[in-house]
Design an enzyme around this catalytic site. Sequence first.
Site, PDB file in Angstrom:
ATOM      1  N   ASP A 104       0.889 -14.235   5.360  1.00 32.37           N
ATOM      2  CA  ASP A 104       1.412 -13.132   6.164  1.00 32.37           C
ATOM      3  C   ASP A 104       0.605 -12.864   7.438  1.00 32.37           C
ATOM      4  O   ASP A 104       0.687 -11.771   8.000  1.00 32.37           O
ATOM      5  CB  ASP A 104       1.477 -11.854   5.314  1.00 32.37           C
ATOM      6  CG  ASP A 104       0.106 -11.444   4.783  1.00 32.37           C
ATOM      7  OD1 ASP A 104      -0.865 -12.208   4.913  1.00 32.37           O
ATOM      8  OD2 ASP A 104       0.009 -10.331   4.208  1.00 32.37           O
ATOM      9  N   ARG A 154       3.000  -7.557  -1.712  1.00 31.43           N
ATOM     10  CA  ARG A 154       3.252  -6.119  -1.546  1.00 31.43           C
ATOM     11  C   ARG A 154       4.059  -5.836  -0.279  1.00 31.43           C
ATOM     12  O   ARG A 154       4.964  -5.011  -0.275  1.00 31.43           O
ATOM     13  CB  ARG A 154       1.916  -5.367  -1.504  1.00 31.43           C
ATOM     14  CG  ARG A 154       2.064  -3.838  -1.534  1.00 31.43           C
ATOM     15  CD  ARG A 154       0.726  -3.157  -1.690  1.00 31.43           C
ATOM     16  NE  ARG A 154       0.090  -3.446  -2.959  1.00 31.43           N
ATOM     17  CZ  ARG A 154      -0.994  -4.207  -3.102  1.00 31.43           C
ATOM     18  NH1 ARG A 154      -1.578  -4.743  -2.046  1.00 31.43           N
ATOM     19  NH2 ARG A 154      -1.506  -4.443  -4.290  1.00 31.43           N
ATOM     20  N   GLY A 204      -8.828 -10.778  -0.959  1.00 27.52           N
ATOM     21  CA  GLY A 204      -8.420 -11.488  -2.164  1.00 27.52           C
ATOM     22  C   GLY A 204      -8.742 -12.970  -2.051  1.00 27.52           C
ATOM     23  O   GLY A 204      -8.553 -13.570  -0.989  1.00 27.52           O
ATOM     24  N   ASP A 219      -0.539 -14.854   0.530  1.00 26.91           N
ATOM     25  CA  ASP A 219       0.706 -14.213   0.970  1.00 26.91           C
ATOM     26  C   ASP A 219       1.336 -14.868   2.198  1.00 26.91           C
ATOM     27  O   ASP A 219       2.486 -14.593   2.521  1.00 26.91           O
ATOM     28  CB  ASP A 219       0.460 -12.734   1.275  1.00 26.91           C
ATOM     29  CG  ASP A 219       0.193 -11.917   0.034  1.00 26.91           C
ATOM     30  OD1 ASP A 219       0.740 -12.268  -1.028  1.00 26.91           O
ATOM     31  OD2 ASP A 219      -0.575 -10.942   0.101  1.00 26.91           O
ATOM     32  N   THR A 259      -5.310 -16.378   2.608  1.00 25.78           N
ATOM     33  CA  THR A 259      -4.515 -15.431   1.822  1.00 25.78           C
ATOM     34  C   THR A 259      -3.297 -16.151   1.257  1.00 25.78           C
ATOM     35  O   THR A 259      -2.636 -16.919   1.973  1.00 25.78           O
ATOM     36  CB  THR A 259      -4.059 -14.233   2.658  1.00 25.78           C
ATOM     37  OG1 THR A 259      -3.057 -13.503   1.940  1.00 25.78           O
ATOM     38  CG2 THR A 259      -3.482 -14.647   4.001  1.00 25.78           C
ATOM     39  N   ASP A 296      -5.435 -10.368   6.445  1.00 24.80           N
ATOM     40  CA  ASP A 296      -5.296  -9.414   7.543  1.00 24.80           C
ATOM     41  C   ASP A 296      -6.392  -8.347   7.543  1.00 24.80           C
ATOM     42  O   ASP A 296      -6.975  -8.044   8.579  1.00 24.80           O
ATOM     43  CB  ASP A 296      -3.914  -8.744   7.461  1.00 24.80           C
ATOM     44  CG  ASP A 296      -3.663  -7.793   8.613  1.00 24.80           C
ATOM     45  OD1 ASP A 296      -3.513  -8.268   9.749  1.00 24.80           O
ATOM     46  OD2 ASP A 296      -3.644  -6.570   8.379  1.00 24.80           O
ATOM     47  N   ARG A 307     -14.890  -5.464  -2.326  1.00 25.06           N
ATOM     48  CA  ARG A 307     -14.512  -4.363  -1.442  1.00 25.06           C
ATOM     49  C   ARG A 307     -15.776  -3.673  -0.931  1.00 25.06           C
ATOM     50  O   ARG A 307     -16.773  -3.581  -1.649  1.00 25.06           O
ATOM     51  CB  ARG A 307     -13.641  -3.346  -2.180  1.00 25.06           C
ATOM     52  CG  ARG A 307     -12.288  -3.901  -2.609  1.00 25.06           C
ATOM     53  CD  ARG A 307     -11.428  -2.820  -3.227  1.00 25.06           C
ATOM     54  NE  ARG A 307     -10.166  -3.342  -3.710  1.00 25.06           N
ATOM     55  CZ  ARG A 307      -9.100  -3.542  -2.950  1.00 25.06           C
ATOM     56  NH1 ARG A 307      -9.153  -3.267  -1.652  1.00 25.06           N
ATOM     57  NH2 ARG A 307      -7.974  -4.015  -3.463  1.00 25.06           N
TER      58      ARG A 307
END
Length: 321
Positions: free
Chosen positions: A132, A174, A13, A130, A128, A105, A74
């Site tokens: 994360d 998510r 993303g 997120d 990212t 990730d 992708r």
Amino acid sequence: MIKKAIAVMTSGGDSPGMNAAARAVVRTALYEGVEVYGINNGYQGMVDDDIVPLTSRSVSDLIQRGGTFLGTARCMEFKTPEGRKKGFDNLMKHGIEGLVIIGGDGSLTGGSLLSKETGMPIVGLPGTIDNDVWGMDYTIGCDTAANTIVDAINKLRDTASAHRRIMLVEVMGRNSGWLAMMAGIAGGAEYVLVPEVKYDLDEMCHELKAMYDAGKRYSIIVVAEGAGSAVGLGQVVEEKTGIDTRVSVLGHIQRGGSPTVEDRMKASMLGEKAALAIISGATNVVFGFNEGKVVSVNLFDAVNNQKTLDPELVRLARVLA
């Protein structure tokens, strides 16, 4: 051994600041007298040999732009050993001796597999929203995304107050609730629902009803997508409280926009570190920020460990609600 040619790619993303990071990689490498190639559209471009030489001008007028000028896509083929071998052969065709991967990730996991199977030197940068990636407290784009959410909350609060409504705001996340938690605290939300923490919907509705009965004009509930659908939760909240309830799903607006000063600066600093590291022969490392300082994390540790949400943020959200 000092590298003569490296490549840079963005994957997964998009996040604001990816362009700033790629720009820093390119210009640092050129400053050191090293050739730089750009891989368009992530791993798909590697498999398709969509690999082009980059100059200083290739990355001009980019630092203020969100998204990624290299593109991202992708690639199911790269998930196979055969696909990764094909991508590696294309890198070899151009004389590329090291690769900087900017992504989250999943993207870094792809890089770790490529390194294991082919020996291609890899340096990763955490791109990212997120936030994360294990081993660091900052990822490129997370600050801009959090500010985008807070701006939306500020606007939604005005209309919620005017109509005495409950407003649920669904944000990305998510598996990680960092974005929701940071934006919820900074935006003054009454509740922040994240996938890492269990919540009692009945109890929350009871508290909301009591607050409105006492004269409260509006409530903001921030919901990370991994904690449940805000649309479904909103229906339940309205049924149980009898209070007019609306839902706003922010979606991909969180990914876009001009990066903040923090994302521009930190992405630029990490890009320089990555370029210098890969040129000097480093491999299997991810550079990030932790407690305000640049840190290096082993690539395989970064992709094989799960980052947890800071319990102090969870506590603070409850105290300040």
